[in-house]
Write an enzyme that holds these catalytic residues in place. Sequence first.
Site, PDB file in Angstrom:
ATOM      1  N   PHE A 297       8.131  29.920 -43.375  1.00  0.00           N
ATOM      2  CA  PHE A 297       8.738  29.444 -44.599  1.00  0.00           C
ATOM      3  C   PHE A 297      10.161  28.886 -43.599  1.00  0.00           C
ATOM      4  O   PHE A 297      11.017  27.818 -44.903  1.00  0.00           O
ATOM      5  CB  PHE A 297       9.087  30.342 -46.059  1.00  0.00           C
ATOM      6  CG  PHE A 297       9.880  30.890 -45.651  1.00  0.00           C
ATOM      7  CD1 PHE A 297      11.580  30.684 -46.295  1.00  0.00           C
ATOM      8  CD2 PHE A 297      10.291  32.105 -44.671  1.00  0.00           C
ATOM      9  CE1 PHE A 297      12.819  31.443 -46.399  1.00  0.00           C
ATOM     10  CE2 PHE A 297      10.719  33.027 -45.809  1.00  0.00           C
ATOM     11  CZ  PHE A 297      12.781  32.699 -45.728  1.00  0.00           C
TER      12      PHE A 297
ATOM     13  N   LYS B  96      -0.366  25.540 -38.876  1.00  0.00           N
ATOM     14  CA  LYS B  96      -1.036  26.119 -40.612  1.00  0.00           C
ATOM     15  C   LYS B  96       0.375  26.795 -41.042  1.00  0.00           C
ATOM     16  O   LYS B  96       0.587  27.789 -40.036  1.00  0.00           O
ATOM     17  CB  LYS B  96      -2.267  27.861 -40.091  1.00  0.00           C
ATOM     18  CG  LYS B  96      -2.861  28.071 -41.340  1.00  0.00           C
ATOM     19  CD  LYS B  96      -1.896  28.401 -42.124  1.00  0.00           C
ATOM     20  CE  LYS B  96      -1.264  29.698 -42.070  1.00  0.00           C
ATOM     21  NZ  LYS B  96       0.437  30.460 -43.691  1.00  0.00           N
TER      22      LYS B  96
ATOM     23  N   GLU C 122       2.452  29.011 -46.748  1.00  0.00           N
ATOM     24  CA  GLU C 122       2.138  28.877 -47.581  1.00  0.00           C
ATOM     25  C   GLU C 122       3.416  28.686 -48.724  1.00  0.00           C
ATOM     26  O   GLU C 122       3.089  28.159 -49.720  1.00  0.00           O
ATOM     27  CB  GLU C 122       0.840  29.426 -48.266  1.00  0.00           C
ATOM     28  CG  GLU C 122       1.196  31.439 -47.976  1.00  0.00           C
ATOM     29  CD  GLU C 122       0.814  31.494 -46.914  1.00  0.00           C
ATOM     30  OE1 GLU C 122       1.956  31.049 -45.987  1.00  0.00           O
ATOM     31  OE2 GLU C 122       1.447  32.678 -46.981  1.00  0.00           O
ATOM     32  N   ARG C 123       4.640  28.843 -48.395  1.00  0.00           N
ATOM     33  CA  ARG C 123       5.104  28.839 -49.757  1.00  0.00           C
ATOM     34  C   ARG C 123       5.936  27.098 -48.910  1.00  0.00           C
ATOM     35  O   ARG C 123       7.252  26.666 -50.106  1.00  0.00           O
ATOM     36  CB  ARG C 123       6.743  29.934 -48.889  1.00  0.00           C
ATOM     37  CG  ARG C 123       5.985  31.624 -50.059  1.00  0.00           C
ATOM     38  CD  ARG C 123       7.349  31.929 -48.950  1.00  0.00           C
ATOM     39  NE  ARG C 123       6.386  33.335 -49.092  1.00  0.00           N
ATOM     40  CZ  ARG C 123       7.106  34.106 -48.202  1.00  0.00           C
ATOM     41  NH1 ARG C 123       8.423  33.992 -47.549  1.00  0.00           N
ATOM     42  NH2 ARG C 123       6.125  35.078 -46.945  1.00  0.00           N
TER      43      ARG C 123
ATOM     44  N   SER D 157       7.817  37.381 -39.136  1.00  0.00           N
ATOM     45  CA  SER D 157       8.529  38.102 -38.832  1.00  0.00           C
ATOM     46  C   SER D 157       7.528  39.115 -38.038  1.00  0.00           C
ATOM     47  O   SER D 157       6.828  39.063 -36.751  1.00  0.00           O
ATOM     48  CB  SER D 157       8.334  38.723 -40.599  1.00  0.00           C
ATOM     49  OG  SER D 157       6.766  38.542 -40.495  1.00  0.00           O
TER      50      SER D 157
ATOM     51  N   CYS E 231      16.830  32.825 -38.087  1.00  0.00           N
ATOM     52  CA  CYS E 231      16.718  34.030 -37.181  1.00  0.00           C
ATOM     53  C   CYS E 231      17.663  33.464 -36.401  1.00  0.00           C
ATOM     54  O   CYS E 231      17.668  34.715 -35.958  1.00  0.00           O
ATOM     55  CB  CYS E 231      15.138  33.753 -36.760  1.00  0.00           C
ATOM     56  SG  CYS E 231      15.146  32.422 -35.487  1.00  0.00           S
TER      57      CYS E 231
ATOM     58  N   GLU F  24      16.529  43.475 -40.915  1.00  0.00           N
ATOM     59  CA  GLU F  24      16.237  42.717 -41.032  1.00  0.00           C
ATOM     60  C   GLU F  24      16.085  41.638 -42.308  1.00  0.00           C
ATOM     61  O   GLU F  24      14.986  42.074 -42.933  1.00  0.00           O
ATOM     62  CB  GLU F  24      14.927  41.156 -40.074  1.00  0.00           C
ATOM     63  CG  GLU F  24      15.810  39.620 -40.285  1.00  0.00           C
ATOM     64  CD  GLU F  24      14.510  39.253 -40.259  1.00  0.00           C
ATOM     65  OE1 GLU F  24      13.393  39.611 -39.943  1.00  0.00           O
ATOM     66  OE2 GLU F  24      14.979  38.740 -39.281  1.00  0.00           O
TER      67      GLU F  24
HETATM   68  P1  NAD Z   1       5.924  35.459 -41.755  1.00  0.00           P
HETATM   69  O1  NAD Z   1       5.856  36.725 -41.171  1.00  0.00           O
HETATM   70  O2  NAD Z   1       5.269  35.927 -43.275  1.00  0.00           O
HETATM   71  O3  NAD Z   1       5.183  34.552 -41.667  1.00  0.00           O
HETATM   72  C1  NAD Z   1       4.761  33.848 -40.654  1.00  0.00           C
HETATM   73  C2  NAD Z   1       3.266  32.729 -40.299  1.00  0.00           C
HETATM   74  O4  NAD Z   1       2.620  34.135 -40.565  1.00  0.00           O
HETATM   75  C3  NAD Z   1       2.893  31.823 -42.542  1.00  0.00           C
HETATM   76  O5  NAD Z   1       2.472  30.750 -41.765  1.00  0.00           O
HETATM   77  C4  NAD Z   1       1.772  33.117 -42.441  1.00  0.00           C
HETATM   78  O6  NAD Z   1       0.878  32.589 -43.869  1.00  0.00           O
HETATM   79  C5  NAD Z   1       1.330  33.869 -42.190  1.00  0.00           C
HETATM   80  N1  NAD Z   1       1.355  34.701 -41.770  1.00  0.00           N
HETATM   81  C6  NAD Z   1       1.566  36.012 -43.191  1.00  0.00           C
HETATM   82  N2  NAD Z   1       1.141  36.817 -43.028  1.00  0.00           N
HETATM   83  C7  NAD Z   1       0.023  37.552 -42.746  1.00  0.00           C
HETATM   84  C8  NAD Z   1      -0.741  38.417 -41.949  1.00  0.00           C
HETATM   85  N3  NAD Z   1      -0.632  39.664 -42.357  1.00  0.00           N
HETATM   86  N4  NAD Z   1      -2.002  37.550 -41.140  1.00  0.00           N
HETATM   87  C9  NAD Z   1      -2.190  36.604 -40.398  1.00  0.00           C
HETATM   88  N5  NAD Z   1      -0.752  35.768 -40.543  1.00  0.00           N
HETATM   89  C10 NAD Z   1       0.202  36.334 -41.407  1.00  0.00           C
HETATM   90  O7  NAD Z   1       7.272  35.152 -41.614  1.00  0.00           O
HETATM   91  P2  NAD Z   1       8.216  34.404 -42.972  1.00  0.00           P
HETATM   92  O8  NAD Z   1       9.043  34.938 -43.995  1.00  0.00           O
HETATM   93  O9  NAD Z   1       7.814  32.858 -43.080  1.00  0.00           O
HETATM   94  O10 NAD Z   1       9.192  33.697 -41.847  1.00  0.00           O
HETATM   95  C11 NAD Z   1      10.395  34.697 -41.779  1.00  0.00           C
HETATM   96  C12 NAD Z   1      10.854  35.804 -40.875  1.00  0.00           C
HETATM   97  O11 NAD Z   1      10.228  34.466 -39.811  1.00  0.00           O
HETATM   98  C13 NAD Z   1      11.824  36.378 -40.102  1.00  0.00           C
HETATM   99  O12 NAD Z   1      11.486  37.196 -39.679  1.00  0.00           O
HETATM  100  C14 NAD Z   1      12.819  35.070 -39.873  1.00  0.00           C
HETATM  101  O13 NAD Z   1      13.352  36.086 -38.275  1.00  0.00           O
HETATM  102  C15 NAD Z   1      10.906  34.920 -38.695  1.00  0.00           C
HETATM  103  N6  NAD Z   1      11.707  33.628 -37.630  1.00  0.00           N
HETATM  104  C16 NAD Z   1      12.081  33.425 -36.718  1.00  0.00           C
HETATM  105  C17 NAD Z   1      12.106  32.510 -35.750  1.00  0.00           C
HETATM  106  C18 NAD Z   1      12.353  32.832 -34.059  1.00  0.00           C
HETATM  107  O14 NAD Z   1      11.645  31.728 -33.825  1.00  0.00           O
HETATM  108  N7  NAD Z   1      12.248  34.281 -33.157  1.00  0.00           N
HETATM  109  C19 NAD Z   1      12.364  31.157 -36.148  1.00  0.00           C
HETATM  110  C20 NAD Z   1      12.383  31.386 -37.299  1.00  0.00           C
HETATM  111  C21 NAD Z   1      12.152  32.385 -38.106  1.00  0.00           C
END
Ligand code: NAD
Length: 499
Positions: free
Chosen positions: A149, A173, A176-177, A226, A281, A384
């Site tokens: 998101f 994909k 969804e937020r 994450s 991140c 985090e």
């Molecule tokens: P998230 O892991 O909750 O979601 C990321 C994606 O995964 C979304 O599209 C979501 O729909 C999907 N998803 C969520 N739960 C899932 C599951 N159980 N099974 C399959 N798919 C699932 O992350 P977020 O809250 O949207 O983003 C924040 C996180 O992203 C933070 O931890 C941040 O550090 C990290 N981030 C990392 C980078 C990097 O390049 N390392 C860059 C940006 C953000």
Amino acid sequence: MQELTHYINGAHVKGTSGRFADVYNPATGEVQARVPLATPDEVADAVEKAAVAQVEWAKVNPQRRARVMMKFGALINEHMEELAELVAREHGKTIPDAKGDVQRGLEVVEVCMGAPAMLKGEFMDSAGPGIDLTSMRQALGVVAGITPFNFPAMIPLWKMAPAIVCGNAMILKPSERVPSTALRLAELFSEAGLPDGVLQVINGDKEAVDTLLDNDTIQAVGFVGSTPIAQYIYGRAATNGKRAQCFGGAKNHMIIMPDADLDKASDALIGAGFGAAGERCMAISVAVPVGKDTADKLVAKLLPKIEALKVGPYTAGDDVDYGPVITAASLERITSLIASGVEQGATLAIDGRDFALQGYENGYFIGPTLFDDVTPEMDIYKEEIFGPVLTTVRADNYEDALKLVMDNQYGNGTAIYTADGDTARDFASRVNVGMVGINFPIPVPLSYFSFGGWKKSAFGDLNQYGPDAFKFYTKTKTVTSRWYSGIKDGAALNFKALD
Ligand code: NAD
């Protein structure tokens, strides 16, 4: 209420599942749209259509594919204000920050305009007697991008532009937020001349993601989110024989040496710690001043600067420093982590929990928070936080500070502030973190380098964007060829007398 769609074969398509996720305005807490969550059948159908489109797209020569990128880049520039507004409306970040989100994605599109040079392959003449070797880079087929998101424009662009310019079709994909920006980018891609089906935007949750991970047509998965989900997706994709790179969470430290310019270091910490409400991140969430004197002076400089930060909705003007966090659940998680820090003995120097803004009582706002005297055993250090909370872990000396960074499970970004080149070089060389800043707080590499963390911040191989992306999104094929002597040796070219 606005009902969002999927984007399939160049058109908006209504969801059929009957399942939706609410899309909030984080500044007010109101639901402003609902986004359909795709069924396995909808996902499979989008993948099948993408596979048909990909075959023709891969035949388009690389220069023509690059021209689509040129037009796409021009359209992004033309629609910068509109895209920034879309980002801010669903994410909550300020308009200048939202423009940065679009801009850092656009820069990756710009590198993709030079794709032909990156896709050239290699050639060795006469590797053996009459033998030549050619190595070519070919598209993978249909690939998937799954994005978080916190950068609604930048990260989808990091995924879609390199994958597509290499000749692949992509199923994106988005989170969804914050689904609207990706849908708008898909429209702009179509307007730029991308054939229908080469980019499909499928909205959904875990069910859609799992369907992609198990679909045999999907050749590669690029994920950002994450750490627990990154690790899960990497495992499932790899088990299914797919190429996968999954970027996860972070805990980024900044070491402040006794010889650092503390005005500059404290300014850098404010921007890197509180910008975008700490939802980056590459945010710096841990300050590590070296020596008591440095720590006392640094905290004294931070206090008035943090207290002067302006928190509000993006609509309140460009002097707002940061906006709300993404959801009520996120706000709740951050406030409970702050409570745990107090319980576990950290010094709460500034408490943002009682922040209130008239007219926005239901928004997900939290004031900037500063902890001092944090230790590595505390939850506020281990987790985090992903909110506007800066923690200070005091170190006695440089080696202790370096060890703290090295022992942390994450390895996305880190920085050091110092006036000493030798210390800076030593730090850059020894630290086990993927992106390092020297007197530079958020060292996100420019688009012609590439981005990736170490340790639990990334699973899989190769970084995202830059030269690595051209490797990730293509397969190498090597041809060894030999041509036996033929007509050249057998032909008689001399002027012979008649027999
Ligand atoms: P998230 O892991 O909750 O979601 C990321 C994606 O995964 C979304 O599209 C979501 O729909 C999907 N998803 C969520 N739960 C899932 C599951 N159980 N099974 C399959 N798919 C699932 O992350 P977020 O809250 O949207 O983003 C924040 C996180 O992203 C933070 O931890 C941040 O550090 C990290 N981030 C990392 C980078 C990097 O390049 N390392 C860059 C940006 C953000």
